[in-house]
Scaffold this motif. Sequence first.
Motif, mmCIF file in Angstrom:
data_model
loop_
_atom_site.group_PDB
_atom_site.id
_atom_site.type_symbol
_atom_site.label_atom_id
_atom_site.label_comp_id
_atom_site.label_asym_id
_atom_site.label_seq_id
_atom_site.Cartn_x
_atom_site.Cartn_y
_atom_site.Cartn_z
ATOM 1 N N LEU A 4 -22.025 59.780 -28.082
ATOM 2 C CA LEU A 4 -21.813 59.272 -26.729
ATOM 3 C C LEU A 4 -20.374 59.504 -26.271
ATOM 4 O O LEU A 4 -20.117 59.711 -25.081
ATOM 5 C CB LEU A 4 -22.171 57.792 -26.653
ATOM 6 C CG LEU A 4 -23.661 57.466 -26.766
ATOM 7 C CD1 LEU A 4 -23.870 55.949 -26.781
ATOM 8 C CD2 LEU A 4 -24.454 58.100 -25.632
ATOM 9 N N HIS A 5 -19.441 59.477 -27.211
ATOM 10 C CA HIS A 5 -18.049 59.791 -26.880
ATOM 11 C C HIS A 5 -17.958 61.197 -26.304
ATOM 12 O O HIS A 5 -17.331 61.429 -25.260
ATOM 13 C CB HIS A 5 -17.178 59.661 -28.134
ATOM 14 C CG HIS A 5 -15.818 60.279 -27.987
ATOM 15 N ND1 HIS A 5 -14.804 59.701 -27.249
ATOM 16 C CD2 HIS A 5 -15.316 61.446 -28.479
ATOM 17 C CE1 HIS A 5 -13.724 60.480 -27.295
ATOM 18 N NE2 HIS A 5 -14.010 61.532 -28.034
ATOM 19 N N TYR A 6 -18.619 62.161 -26.970
ATOM 20 C CA TYR A 6 -18.536 63.550 -26.509
ATOM 21 C C TYR A 6 -19.409 63.794 -25.274
ATOM 22 O O TYR A 6 -19.081 64.640 -24.438
ATOM 23 C CB TYR A 6 -18.895 64.495 -27.650
ATOM 24 C CG TYR A 6 -17.774 64.595 -28.645
ATOM 25 C CD1 TYR A 6 -16.641 65.362 -28.370
ATOM 26 C CD2 TYR A 6 -17.809 63.889 -29.839
ATOM 27 C CE1 TYR A 6 -15.585 65.428 -29.259
ATOM 28 C CE2 TYR A 6 -16.760 63.946 -30.737
ATOM 29 C CZ TYR A 6 -15.649 64.719 -30.443
ATOM 30 O OH TYR A 6 -14.598 64.781 -31.311
ATOM 31 N N ALA A 7 -20.482 63.050 -25.141
ATOM 32 C CA ALA A 7 -21.290 63.162 -23.929
ATOM 33 C C ALA A 7 -20.493 62.680 -22.723
ATOM 34 O O ALA A 7 -20.546 63.287 -21.639
ATOM 35 C CB ALA A 7 -22.579 62.357 -24.081
ATOM 36 N N SER A 8 -19.756 61.602 -22.886
ATOM 37 C CA SER A 8 -18.913 61.096 -21.805
ATOM 38 C C SER A 8 -17.812 62.097 -21.463
ATOM 39 O O SER A 8 -17.476 62.315 -20.291
ATOM 40 C CB SER A 8 -18.294 59.748 -22.203
ATOM 41 O OG SER A 8 -19.297 58.776 -22.421
ATOM 42 N N MET A 9 -17.246 62.709 -22.482
ATOM 43 C CA MET A 9 -16.230 63.734 -22.254
ATOM 44 C C MET A 9 -16.825 64.921 -21.485
ATOM 45 O O MET A 9 -16.210 65.457 -20.556
ATOM 46 C CB MET A 9 -15.655 64.208 -23.594
ATOM 47 C CG MET A 9 -14.530 65.223 -23.458
ATOM 48 S SD MET A 9 -14.012 65.906 -25.057
ATOM 49 C CE MET A 9 -13.447 64.413 -25.876
ATOM 50 N N ALA A 10 -18.048 65.322 -21.864
ATOM 51 C CA ALA A 10 -18.713 66.423 -21.176
ATOM 52 C C ALA A 10 -18.953 66.090 -19.705
ATOM 53 O O ALA A 10 -18.816 66.945 -18.826
ATOM 54 C CB ALA A 10 -20.038 66.731 -21.872
ATOM 55 N N GLN A 11 -19.296 64.839 -19.440
ATOM 56 C CA GLN A 11 -19.502 64.411 -18.061
ATOM 57 C C GLN A 11 -18.199 64.463 -17.264
ATOM 58 O O GLN A 11 -18.179 64.943 -16.120
ATOM 59 C CB GLN A 11 -20.091 62.997 -18.031
ATOM 60 C CG GLN A 11 -20.298 62.429 -16.646
ATOM 61 C CD GLN A 11 -21.345 63.181 -15.842
ATOM 62 O OE1 GLN A 11 -22.198 63.875 -16.416
ATOM 63 N NE2 GLN A 11 -21.290 63.056 -14.536
ATOM 64 N N ARG A 12 -17.115 63.989 -17.854
ATOM 65 C CA ARG A 12 -15.821 64.002 -17.161
ATOM 66 C C ARG A 12 -15.392 65.407 -16.798
ATOM 67 O O ARG A 12 -14.806 65.650 -15.748
ATOM 68 C CB ARG A 12 -14.742 63.339 -18.027
ATOM 69 C CG ARG A 12 -14.881 61.842 -18.166
ATOM 70 C CD ARG A 12 -13.579 61.231 -18.668
ATOM 71 N NE ARG A 12 -13.138 61.803 -19.943
ATOM 72 C CZ ARG A 12 -13.516 61.366 -21.124
ATOM 73 N NH1 ARG A 12 -14.381 60.356 -21.228
ATOM 74 N NH2 ARG A 12 -13.053 61.923 -22.231
ATOM 75 N N HIS A 13 -15.697 66.360 -17.677
ATOM 76 C CA HIS A 13 -15.276 67.743 -17.452
ATOM 77 C C HIS A 13 -16.372 68.587 -16.794
ATOM 78 O O HIS A 13 -16.238 69.802 -16.699
ATOM 79 C CB HIS A 13 -14.834 68.370 -18.774
ATOM 80 C CG HIS A 13 -13.577 67.778 -19.318
ATOM 81 N ND1 HIS A 13 -12.318 68.108 -18.849
ATOM 82 C CD2 HIS A 13 -13.366 66.839 -20.276
ATOM 83 C CE1 HIS A 13 -11.402 67.430 -19.506
ATOM 84 N NE2 HIS A 13 -12.007 66.649 -20.382
ATOM 85 N N GLN A 14 -17.443 67.936 -16.374
ATOM 86 C CA GLN A 14 -18.540 68.603 -15.666
ATOM 87 C C GLN A 14 -19.101 69.786 -16.455
ATOM 88 O O GLN A 14 -19.340 70.870 -15.918
ATOM 89 C CB GLN A 14 -18.082 69.047 -14.275
ATOM 90 C CG GLN A 14 -17.652 67.874 -13.395
ATOM 91 C CD GLN A 14 -17.249 68.299 -11.999
ATOM 92 O OE1 GLN A 14 -16.721 69.385 -11.800
ATOM 93 N NE2 GLN A 14 -17.511 67.440 -11.034
ATOM 94 N N VAL A 15 -19.302 69.558 -17.745
ATOM 95 C CA VAL A 15 -19.904 70.576 -18.608
ATOM 96 C C VAL A 15 -21.372 70.757 -18.224
ATOM 97 O O VAL A 15 -22.083 69.779 -17.985
ATOM 98 C CB VAL A 15 -19.776 70.159 -20.091
ATOM 99 C CG1 VAL A 15 -20.530 71.117 -20.994
ATOM 100 C CG2 VAL A 15 -18.307 70.089 -20.477
ATOM 101 N N GLU A 16 -21.823 71.994 -18.157
ATOM 102 C CA GLU A 16 -23.156 72.288 -17.642
ATOM 103 C C GLU A 16 -24.278 71.826 -18.569
ATOM 104 O O GLU A 16 -25.338 71.399 -18.113
ATOM 105 C CB GLU A 16 -23.293 73.794 -17.381
ATOM 106 C CG GLU A 16 -24.623 74.195 -16.777
ATOM 107 C CD GLU A 16 -24.690 75.682 -16.489
ATOM 108 O OE1 GLU A 16 -25.795 76.173 -16.173
ATOM 109 O OE2 GLU A 16 -23.653 76.366 -16.569
ATOM 110 N N ALA A 17 -24.069 71.942 -19.876
ATOM 111 C CA ALA A 17 -25.126 71.583 -20.836
ATOM 112 C C ALA A 17 -24.497 70.968 -22.075
ATOM 113 O O ALA A 17 -23.334 71.247 -22.398
ATOM 114 C CB ALA A 17 -25.962 72.803 -21.202
ATOM 115 N N PHE A 18 -25.296 70.161 -22.771
ATOM 116 C CA PHE A 18 -24.780 69.412 -23.910
ATOM 117 C C PHE A 18 -25.816 69.400 -25.029
ATOM 118 O O PHE A 18 -27.008 69.218 -24.779
ATOM 119 C CB PHE A 18 -24.464 67.970 -23.466
ATOM 120 C CG PHE A 18 -23.791 67.134 -24.514
ATOM 121 C CD1 PHE A 18 -22.447 67.312 -24.802
ATOM 122 C CD2 PHE A 18 -24.490 66.148 -25.191
ATOM 123 C CE1 PHE A 18 -21.812 66.529 -25.765
ATOM 124 C CE2 PHE A 18 -23.865 65.366 -26.148
ATOM 125 C CZ PHE A 18 -22.526 65.553 -26.439
#
Length: 207
Positions: A4-18
């Motif tokens: 969840l830490h990295y999912a939140s980071m991906a959201q902040r940086h608008q990463v396309e896929a996770f």
Amino acid sequence: RWILHYASMAQRHQVEAFVVGVEFRSSQRSRADRWRALVEKVREVYAGKLTYSANWDDASELPWWDALDYIGVQFYPPLSTRSDPDLGAVRATISAKLDGLETLSKRFAKPVLFTEVGYRAAADALRRPHQWPEGFGATVASPELQALGYRAFVGSVRERPWVRGVYWWKWFTDPATDEEGPAGFSPRGRPAERVLRAAFDGACATR
């Protein structure tokens, strides 16, 4: 907490896929309910597309692809037992594996995302595509065989509409690195790089 830490980071940086996990053979079937619950929690903090990276030989056994957006596959099946494989024969082997993934894609109504594909510049690269170059002693370099693997794969997937994309293993950010030596995975500066450039330029992948 970790994912969840990295999912939140991906959201902040608008990463396309996770990717929620990679090759957890011991739990991906036996703890399917826990994986589904994890996916739900990830979606609470991340709005992009989700997948899981399953190894090529057990992707069809994962029961919770329906909870994800893509069927993620680490694609390293043996492609030839010969030391001098023929391009057509290698493509036929890849196509047979892709047929199985197409069946999986249709069953879950999900596209396939190859989360990892690559070939070493080594003489045994197509016999043991998954084998890492580190720790196995001296390996005979063969950049031509690496390029053949790239041509065979690209030529096999380009007409498969259910394939969403490919992540190649691997392209080092440091062009001067000698981490894997002359028989490693990187296509940089080798014939395989020309294959990739031709493929992404829309040219014939077999050039």
